[in-house]
Design an enzyme around this catalytic site. Structure first.
Site, PDB file in Angstrom:
ATOM      1  N   LYS A  78       0.830  -1.211   0.000  1.00  0.00           N
ATOM      2  CA  LYS A  78       0.000   0.000   0.000  1.00  0.00           C
ATOM      3  C   LYS A  78       0.855   1.249   0.000  1.00  0.00           C
ATOM      4  CE  LYS A  78       0.887   0.978   4.530  1.00  0.00           C
ATOM      5  NZ  LYS A  78       1.576   2.195   5.023  1.00  0.00           N
ATOM      6  N   ALA A  91      10.370  -3.458   5.890  1.00  0.00           N
ATOM      7  CA  ALA A  91      10.507  -2.220   6.681  1.00  0.00           C
ATOM      8  C   ALA A  91      10.577  -1.008   5.765  1.00  0.00           C
ATOM      9  CB  ALA A  91      11.738  -2.278   7.586  1.00  0.00           C
ATOM     10  N   MET A 112       5.438   0.198   3.304  1.00  0.00           N
ATOM     11  CA  MET A 112       4.403  -0.194   2.352  1.00  0.00           C
ATOM     12  C   MET A 112       3.541  -1.353   2.850  1.00  0.00           C
ATOM     13  SD  MET A 112       6.102   0.141  -1.420  1.00  0.00           S
ATOM     14  CE  MET A 112       4.476  -0.196  -2.136  1.00  0.00           C
ATOM     15  N   GLY A 155       4.279  -4.510   3.859  1.00  0.00           N
ATOM     16  CA  GLY A 155       4.540  -5.862   3.372  1.00  0.00           C
ATOM     17  C   GLY A 155       4.224  -6.943   4.384  1.00  0.00           C
ATOM     18  N   ASP A 169      -2.433  -2.106   9.860  1.00  0.00           N
ATOM     19  CA  ASP A 169      -2.484  -2.119   8.397  1.00  0.00           C
ATOM     20  C   ASP A 169      -3.046  -3.422   7.828  1.00  0.00           C
ATOM     21  OD1 ASP A 169      -1.457   0.420   8.202  1.00  0.00           O
ATOM     22  OD2 ASP A 169       0.595  -0.214   7.781  1.00  0.00           O
TER      23      ASP A 169
END
Length: 310
Positions: free
Chosen positions: A17, A105, A108, A110, A145
């Protein structure tokens, strides 16, 4: 035929993202911050293959630097599998093959995408048949997230980012990402933001306890207008990330001078995201950044959340 014989493995893809807008509220007494963010899921994805096993194990491969990625219960994907088993009473286990493409890190999400993928993969593999709200509830327990990686598309996140409301986004937005081999600690970035705000509290003034997403961001997403969105990009964590990684500032300047509509630190960084007017402009910018010695990727959004693929 048993479920294990009929479905020996399940493959799931989940997106990384970009926070196209991130306003961070004042530090709370519990050490956390309220957030207001606009997430966009992009075409840089993680993949997980889940297979039946007596225990809970995993292996990790990928196109990114995997140093520091745990393969035990510190890994969010394995914790997601264990959580689902505990919640549903499933007595078996799973082996997860994780293929990482989202920078580790890198700001985004992951690891959150891995967790969302593990939830969807194990739910399908074990035939536990949780509803989407039930999966969302488990996702929220794993991290702020994770629910968005489960949902995908474009969404507004409030609270600590885990209270999601869908946002209408027309068309396609093209981004060029510049990745970095050296990750940034999210807690350190938040700590540096708090310190920055304290140092400059007279100039900055009071910070809202409950931030909100600017209406211009929603208008730009609804219009599918990259130029309008570029003018509305915001990341309150950017000042802190650039203080910890001052080398990123010159890359931001170079990308914007080389044709990007705007550049922004993705989440807590250090990945940089440059919004481009068209796919062709993105391809040109990627080539220029690579020629300048950077690792650059052309991605687009929005894309769906965690889903089973053939």
């Amino acid at each position: 035929m048993t479920i294990a014989e009929e479905f020996p493995s399940v493959r799931v893809r989940a997106p990384g993202k970009i926070n196209v807008y991130l306003e961070v509220g004042a530090l709370q007494e519990d050490g956390y911050h309220e957030l207001a963010t606009a997430f966009q899921a992009v075409s840089l994805c993680e993949e997980i293959v889940a297979t039946h096993s007596d225990g809970f194990t995993m292996a990790v491969t990928g196109t990114v630097d995997l140093d520091g990625v745990p393969v035990d219960d510190r890994n969010l994907a394995l914790r997601a599998a264990r959580l689902l088993a505990a919640e549903t009473g499933y007595e078996g286990g799973v082996h997860l093959e994780v293929h990482k493409q989202v920078p580790v890190a890198g700001g985004m999400g992951g690891g959150s995408a891995d967790a969302a993928a593990a939830l969807v993969a194990c739910d399908a593999l074990w035939d536990t048949r949780l509803s989407h709200p039930e999966l969302h509830r488990l996702a929220a327990r794993l991290g702020a997230d994770v629910p968005f990686a489960l949902k995908g598309g474009t969404a507004i996140g409030t609270g600590r980012g885990d209270v999601l409301n869908p946002a209408l986004a027309r068309g396609r937005f093209d981004w060029v990402l510049v990745t970095s081999e050296e990750g940034v600690s999210t807690p350190k970035v938040y700590g540096e933001l708090d310190a920055h705000r304290e140092r400059h509290r007279v100039d900055i003034g009071p910070i809202a306890a409950r931030p909100s997403v600017d209406a211009e961001v929603l208008h730009a997403l609804r219009a599918g207008d990259p130029a309008m969105l570029a003018a509305a990009l915001r990341n309150d964590l950017q000042v802190a990330t650039l203080r910890l990684r001052p080398d990123l500032a010159s890359i931001l300047e170079y990308g914007e001078a080389s044709g990007a509509l705007a550049g922004i630190v993705s989440g807590s960084g250090p990945t940089l995201a440059f919004l481009c007017a068209t796919p062709e402009h993105a391809a040109e910018l990627r080539a220029l950044l690579e020629a300048d010695g950077h690792t650059a990727l052309h991605v687009h959004g929005p894309v769906p959340g965690a889903r089973v693929i053939g």
